[in-house]
Design a protein around this motif. Structure first.
Motif, PDB file in Angstrom:
ATOM      1  N   PRO A  88       0.826  -1.229   0.000  1.00 20.67           N
ATOM      2  CA  PRO A  88       0.000   0.000   0.000  1.00 20.67           C
ATOM      3  C   PRO A  88       0.854   1.271   0.000  1.00 20.67           C
ATOM      4  CG  PRO A  88      -0.769  -1.533   1.683  1.00 20.67           C
ATOM      5  CD  PRO A  88       0.497  -2.105   1.138  1.00 20.67           C
ATOM      6  N   ALA A  89       1.960   1.257   0.736  1.00 17.68           N
ATOM      7  CA  ALA A  89       2.816   2.455   0.801  1.00 17.68           C
ATOM      8  C   ALA A  89       3.402   2.766  -0.574  1.00 17.68           C
ATOM      9  CB  ALA A  89       3.931   2.249   1.825  1.00 17.68           C
ATOM     10  N   LEU A  90       3.967   1.761  -1.231  1.00 14.30           N
ATOM     11  CA  LEU A  90       4.576   1.987  -2.550  1.00 14.30           C
ATOM     12  C   LEU A  90       3.521   2.466  -3.548  1.00 14.30           C
ATOM     13  CD1 LEU A  90       6.930  -1.145  -2.785  1.00 14.30           C
ATOM     14  CD2 LEU A  90       7.609   1.211  -2.288  1.00 14.30           C
ATOM     15  N   ALA A  91       2.321   1.890  -3.455  1.00 14.54           N
ATOM     16  CA  ALA A  91       1.252   2.256  -4.390  1.00 14.54           C
ATOM     17  C   ALA A  91       0.813   3.708  -4.231  1.00 14.54           C
ATOM     18  CB  ALA A  91       0.057   1.321  -4.206  1.00 14.54           C
ATOM     19  N   ARG A  92       0.873   4.216  -2.987  1.00 16.40           N
ATOM     20  CA  ARG A  92       0.442   5.619  -2.829  1.00 16.40           C
ATOM     21  C   ARG A  92       1.602   6.596  -3.037  1.00 16.40           C
ATOM     22  NH1 ARG A  92       0.344   4.063   2.774  1.00 16.40           N
ATOM     23  NH2 ARG A  92       1.932   5.234   3.909  1.00 16.40           N
ATOM     24  N   GLY A  93       2.772   6.066  -3.413  1.00 17.65           N
ATOM     25  CA  GLY A  93       3.907   6.941  -3.746  1.00 17.65           C
ATOM     26  C   GLY A  93       4.880   7.147  -2.605  1.00 17.65           C
ATOM     27  N   ALA A  94       4.646   6.447  -1.459  1.00 18.41           N
ATOM     28  CA  ALA A  94       5.593   6.571  -0.337  1.00 18.41           C
ATOM     29  C   ALA A  94       6.824   5.701  -0.610  1.00 18.41           C
ATOM     30  CB  ALA A  94       4.922   6.127   0.953  1.00 18.41           C
ATOM     31  N   TRP A  95       7.944   6.079   0.008  1.00 17.99           N
ATOM     32  CA  TRP A  95       9.155   5.270  -0.081  1.00 17.99           C
ATOM     33  C   TRP A  95       9.201   4.375   1.151  1.00 17.99           C
ATOM     34  CZ3 TRP A  95      14.062   6.714  -2.968  1.00 17.99           C
ATOM     35  CH2 TRP A  95      13.741   7.439  -4.124  1.00 17.99           C
ATOM     36  N   VAL A  96       9.614   3.131   0.930  1.00 17.17           N
ATOM     37  CA  VAL A  96       9.686   2.195   2.048  1.00 17.17           C
ATOM     38  C   VAL A  96      11.148   1.865   2.341  1.00 17.17           C
ATOM     39  CG1 VAL A  96       9.055  -0.112   2.872  1.00 17.17           C
ATOM     40  CG2 VAL A  96       7.409   1.235   1.540  1.00 17.17           C
ATOM     41  N   VAL A  97      11.543   2.103   3.583  1.00 19.26           N
ATOM     42  CA  VAL A  97      12.902   1.807   4.024  1.00 19.26           C
ATOM     43  C   VAL A  97      12.785   0.669   5.031  1.00 19.26           C
ATOM     44  CG1 VAL A  97      14.881   2.730   5.283  1.00 19.26           C
ATOM     45  CG2 VAL A  97      13.670   4.169   3.632  1.00 19.26           C
ATOM     46  N   CYS A  98      13.303  -0.489   4.674  1.00 18.23           N
ATOM     47  CA  CYS A  98      13.051  -1.679   5.493  1.00 18.23           C
ATOM     48  C   CYS A  98      14.340  -2.308   6.020  1.00 18.23           C
ATOM     49  CB  CYS A  98      12.265  -2.687   4.655  1.00 18.23           C
ATOM     50  SG  CYS A  98      11.623  -4.045   5.614  1.00 18.23           S
ATOM     51  N   ASP A  99      14.361  -2.510   7.334  1.00 26.18           N
ATOM     52  CA  ASP A  99      15.470  -3.167   8.013  1.00 26.18           C
ATOM     53  C   ASP A  99      15.309  -4.677   7.800  1.00 26.18           C
ATOM     54  OD1 ASP A  99      17.346  -4.082   9.798  1.00 26.18           O
ATOM     55  OD2 ASP A  99      16.751  -2.749  11.431  1.00 26.18           O
ATOM     56  N   ARG A 100      16.009  -5.213   6.841  1.00 23.56           N
ATOM     57  CA  ARG A 100      16.007  -6.627   6.409  1.00 23.56           C
ATOM     58  C   ARG A 100      14.768  -6.987   5.570  1.00 23.56           C
ATOM     59  NH1 ARG A 100      20.190  -9.012   8.908  1.00 23.56           N
ATOM     60  NH2 ARG A 100      20.743  -8.399  11.030  1.00 23.56           N
ATOM     61  N   PHE A 101      15.012  -7.943   4.630  1.00 22.32           N
ATOM     62  CA  PHE A 101      13.944  -8.482   3.790  1.00 22.32           C
ATOM     63  C   PHE A 101      14.396  -9.885   3.365  1.00 22.32           C
ATOM     64  CE2 PHE A 101      11.303  -8.265  -0.254  1.00 22.32           C
ATOM     65  CZ  PHE A 101      10.073  -8.199   0.376  1.00 22.32           C
ATOM     66  N   SER A 102      13.973 -10.344   2.199  1.00 22.45           N
ATOM     67  CA  SER A 102      14.230 -11.760   1.850  1.00 22.45           C
ATOM     68  C   SER A 102      15.712 -12.133   1.748  1.00 22.45           C
ATOM     69  CB  SER A 102      13.534 -12.114   0.539  1.00 22.45           C
ATOM     70  OG  SER A 102      12.152 -12.176   0.760  1.00 22.45           O
ATOM     71  N   ASP A 103      16.590 -11.183   1.448  1.00 23.79           N
ATOM     72  CA  ASP A 103      18.018 -11.528   1.415  1.00 23.79           C
ATOM     73  C   ASP A 103      18.449 -12.103   2.766  1.00 23.79           C
ATOM     74  OD1 ASP A 103      18.649 -10.590  -1.266  1.00 23.79           O
ATOM     75  OD2 ASP A 103      18.346  -8.561  -0.472  1.00 23.79           O
ATOM     76  N   ALA A 104      17.809 -11.630   3.854  1.00 29.23           N
ATOM     77  CA  ALA A 104      18.152 -12.132   5.188  1.00 29.23           C
ATOM     78  C   ALA A 104      17.776 -13.606   5.323  1.00 29.23           C
ATOM     79  CB  ALA A 104      17.457 -11.306   6.269  1.00 29.23           C
ATOM     80  N   THR A 105      16.688 -14.018   4.696  1.00 25.15           N
ATOM     81  CA  THR A 105      16.303 -15.436   4.778  1.00 25.15           C
ATOM     82  C   THR A 105      17.321 -16.297   4.022  1.00 25.15           C
ATOM     83  OG1 THR A 105      14.023 -14.643   4.714  1.00 25.15           O
ATOM     84  CG2 THR A 105      14.342 -17.019   4.617  1.00 25.15           C
ATOM     85  N   TYR A 106      17.741 -15.818   2.846  1.00 25.33           N
ATOM     86  CA  TYR A 106      18.775 -16.560   2.110  1.00 25.33           C
ATOM     87  C   TYR A 106      20.056 -16.656   2.942  1.00 25.33           C
ATOM     88  CZ  TYR A 106      16.173 -16.706  -2.274  1.00 25.33           C
ATOM     89  OH  TYR A 106      15.243 -17.001  -3.236  1.00 25.33           O
ATOM     90  N   ALA A 107      20.403 -15.545   3.612  1.00 30.32           N
ATOM     91  CA  ALA A 107      21.664 -15.520   4.356  1.00 30.32           C
ATOM     92  C   ALA A 107      21.584 -16.314   5.658  1.00 30.32           C
ATOM     93  CB  ALA A 107      22.053 -14.068   4.645  1.00 30.32           C
ATOM     94  N   TYR A 108      20.529 -16.072   6.456  1.00 32.78           N
ATOM     95  CA  TYR A 108      20.447 -16.708   7.785  1.00 32.78           C
ATOM     96  C   TYR A 108      19.921 -18.140   7.719  1.00 32.78           C
ATOM     97  CZ  TYR A 108      21.645 -12.499  10.390  1.00 32.78           C
ATOM     98  OH  TYR A 108      22.314 -11.431  10.918  1.00 32.78           O
ATOM     99  N   GLN A 109      18.750 -18.321   7.076  1.00 34.88           N
ATOM    100  CA  GLN A 109      18.192 -19.667   7.056  1.00 34.88           C
ATOM    101  C   GLN A 109      18.897 -20.527   5.990  1.00 34.88           C
ATOM    102  OE1 GLN A 109      16.035 -16.887   7.752  1.00 34.88           O
ATOM    103  NE2 GLN A 109      16.339 -17.671   9.827  1.00 34.88           N
ATOM    104  N   GLY A 110      19.341 -19.887   4.893  1.00 37.44           N
ATOM    105  CA  GLY A 110      20.076 -20.621   3.859  1.00 37.44           C
ATOM    106  C   GLY A 110      21.538 -20.813   4.265  1.00 37.44           C
ATOM    107  N   GLY A 111      22.277 -19.719   4.356  1.00 38.45           N
ATOM    108  CA  GLY A 111      23.705 -19.807   4.712  1.00 38.45           C
ATOM    109  C   GLY A 111      23.903 -20.299   6.138  1.00 38.45           C
ATOM    110  N   GLY A 112      23.322 -19.588   7.083  1.00 43.81           N
ATOM    111  CA  GLY A 112      23.539 -19.896   8.503  1.00 43.81           C
ATOM    112  C   GLY A 112      23.005 -21.263   8.902  1.00 43.81           C
ATOM    113  N   ARG A 113      21.741 -21.527   8.594  1.00 45.86           N
ATOM    114  CA  ARG A 113      21.103 -22.792   9.021  1.00 45.86           C
ATOM    115  C   ARG A 113      21.357 -23.932   8.051  1.00 45.86           C
ATOM    116  NH1 ARG A 113      20.237 -21.023  14.022  1.00 45.86           N
ATOM    117  NH2 ARG A 113      18.264 -19.973  14.407  1.00 45.86           N
TER     118      ARG A 113
END
Ligand code: TYD
Length: 211
Positions: A88-113
């Motif tokens: 919804p934020a991106l659709a209304r033109g807002a910028w989204v700044v997110c602390d971690r996303f799917s790369d973290a799953t690849y790194a932690y659950q994929g690499g780490g685990r």
């Protein structure tokens, strides 16, 4: 929410790195930079970012569970986050700044685990096949240095922060491999530099790649 046609779609910027790499300070820098340009900014985090997601975060960070359950809950929290906040934020033109996303799953659950990354490809396609961050910062630091920073904080550690150095070495390696496979999206930042140099580099990437 339908797209607001009077404003261009917002951009999606994510921050990644091993625990203790120091991304929080620079998230604030980017939020400030964008707000000074008059943009609406939504700052959020994963796992979390919604009422349900924050409950899942509490479990994910503190409750022992099967490793595949952990990966699935990361993606479940992400689905909710995308539906309630990010899309919804991106659709209304807002910028989204997110602390971690799917790369973290690849790194932690994929690499780490050590879970099979092919499974994440399927989940990623399901949960956000249509959407990738426009820009991702990877704060890179040797785990030994990051560990010293965390120890200095003196706070209670979560499940991931309590993992051994080898775990964090694998997480770092998986992050770097991901960055090498998506160089136009992922900017690797040497998190061992003085804070002012990092700040300049981060601002440079936001301005040159997104604005
Ligand atoms: P983090 O974002 O580093 O929060 P804080 O700065 O408050 O410690 O902590 C979230 C933890 O969750 C971090 O150790 C990485 C982990 N994590 C995963 O293992 N997989 C994921 O997909 C995500 C989003 C996070």
């Amino acid at each position: 929410m339908p797209q607001d046609m009077t404003r261009p779609r917002g951009k999606f910027i994510t921050f990644e790195g091993i625990d203790g790499a120091g991304k929080s300070t620079h998230i604030a820098t980017v939020v400030d930079l964008l707000q000074r340009k008059g943009l609406e900014v939504v700052a959020t985090r994963e796992p979390g970012g919604t009422s349900l997601g924050e409950k899942l975060r509490e479990l994910l960070l503190h409750e022992p569970m099967h490793l595949e359950t952990e990966a699935l809950l990361m993606f479940a929290a992400r689905r909710e986050h995308l539906a309630q906040v990010i899309e919804p934020a991106l659709a209304r033109g807002a910028w989204v700044v997110c602390d971690r996303f799917s790369d973290a799953t690849y790194a932690y659950q994929g690499g780490g685990r050590g879970l099979d990354k092919a499974k994440f490809l399927a989940l990623e396609g399901w949960v956000h096949g249509h959407l990738q961050p426009d820009l991702t910062f990877l704060f890179d630091l040797p785990p030994e240095v990051a560990g010293e920073r965390i120890a200095k904080d003196g706070r209670d550690l979560d499940k991931f922060e309590r993992e051994v150095v080898d775990f964090h070495l694998r997480v770092r390696q998986a992050y770097l491999e991901r960055a090498a496979s998506a160089p136009s999206r992922i900017a690797v930042i040497n998190a061992g530099q003085p804070i002012e140099s990092i700040k300049k580099e981060v601002e440079y990437y936001v301005v040159s790649r997104c604005l």
